[in-house]
Write a protein that holds these residues in place. Structure first.
Motif, mmCIF file in Angstrom:
data_model
loop_
_atom_site.group_PDB
_atom_site.id
_atom_site.type_symbol
_atom_site.label_atom_id
_atom_site.label_comp_id
_atom_site.label_asym_id
_atom_site.label_seq_id
_atom_site.Cartn_x
_atom_site.Cartn_y
_atom_site.Cartn_z
ATOM 1 N N CYS A 90 0.796 -1.228 0.000
ATOM 2 C CA CYS A 90 0.000 0.000 0.000
ATOM 3 C C CYS A 90 0.833 1.285 0.000
ATOM 4 O O CYS A 90 0.281 2.376 0.014
ATOM 5 C CB CYS A 90 -0.950 0.003 1.197
ATOM 6 S SG CYS A 90 -0.131 0.248 2.785
ATOM 7 N N ARG A 128 -1.093 0.048 8.169
ATOM 8 C CA ARG A 128 -2.273 0.404 7.386
ATOM 9 C C ARG A 128 -2.987 -0.831 6.840
ATOM 10 O O ARG A 128 -4.182 -0.974 7.003
ATOM 11 C CB ARG A 128 -1.894 1.316 6.231
ATOM 12 C CG ARG A 128 -3.127 1.708 5.383
ATOM 13 C CD ARG A 128 -2.794 2.521 4.154
ATOM 14 N NE ARG A 128 -2.216 3.812 4.520
ATOM 15 C CZ ARG A 128 -1.540 4.571 3.687
ATOM 16 N NH1 ARG A 128 -1.339 4.187 2.442
ATOM 17 N NH2 ARG A 128 -1.056 5.724 4.078
ATOM 18 N N CYS A 129 -2.245 -1.741 6.158
ATOM 19 C CA CYS A 129 -2.925 -2.849 5.457
ATOM 20 C C CYS A 129 -2.675 -4.224 6.072
ATOM 21 O O CYS A 129 -3.332 -5.187 5.697
ATOM 22 C CB CYS A 129 -2.536 -2.873 3.981
ATOM 23 S SG CYS A 129 -0.841 -3.410 3.674
ATOM 24 N N ALA A 184 2.504 2.650 2.311
ATOM 25 C CA ALA A 184 2.570 3.377 3.583
ATOM 26 C C ALA A 184 3.974 3.263 4.160
ATOM 27 O O ALA A 184 4.635 2.228 4.037
ATOM 28 C CB ALA A 184 1.553 2.809 4.568
ATOM 29 N N ASN A 202 6.351 2.878 7.296
ATOM 30 C CA ASN A 202 6.215 2.286 8.626
ATOM 31 C C ASN A 202 7.550 2.363 9.358
ATOM 32 O O ASN A 202 8.600 2.077 8.792
ATOM 33 C CB ASN A 202 5.832 0.804 8.504
ATOM 34 C CG ASN A 202 4.439 0.595 7.981
ATOM 35 O OD1 ASN A 202 3.515 0.400 8.738
ATOM 36 N ND2 ASN A 202 4.272 0.633 6.657
#
Length: 146
Positions: free
Chosen positions: A10, A29-30, A12, A14
């Protein structure tokens, strides 16, 4: 110091922190497994090699040309085998205790750990295909997310 990685699923960003019990980090997030590539120091090394997956330690130095050549190979490996391997980078110039303990005399040296103990050592900048072949008995299967 925390390391930041981008989720391949995704995108994002991290922040990687020490995971309890050496669990594979997942995207906030995913929920997909993240590439597990972190830096270690003499102080954090023991905790970093204690993981639920095999850990490949890259003993390297900033001035080392072959070390810079292998760095993108290890980044790609951590992405392609996310959830199945942890890559730990240890700068030998800044962290002489660990490199001395494992008698690292040439760099790059790649050392594979399972259960916190070393099981294989390879010296030199290995091409990706050769590294994959040497890791296969310990990782098995295909890339988990790439």
């Amino acid at each position: 110091m925390d390391d930041v990685v981008t989720c391949a699923n995704c995108a994002a960003r991290n922040r990687l922190r020490a995971a309890p019990g050496g669990q594979v980090p997942v995207c906030g997030r995913c929920g997909e497994a993240l590439p597990w590539l972190v830096s270690a120091t003499d102080e954090t090394f023991r905790a970093e090699v204690d993981a639920g997956v095999p850990v490949l330690v890259d003993f390297w130095a900033q001035w080392c040309g072959p070390c810079r050549m292998v760095a993108p190979v290890l980044e790609a490996l951590s992405r392609d085998r996310r959830g199945g391997i942890k890559v730990v980078k240890l700068d030998v110039d800044s962290n002489p205790a660990v490199s001395g303990r494992f008698q690292v005399r040439s760099i790059p040296t790649l050392m594979l750990f399972r259960g916190g103990e070393p099981v294989e050592t390879w010296v030199g900048a290995l091409p990706r295909r050769e590294l994959d072949a040497r890791l296969e008995p310990y990782l098995g299967g295909s890339a988990s997310g790439g």
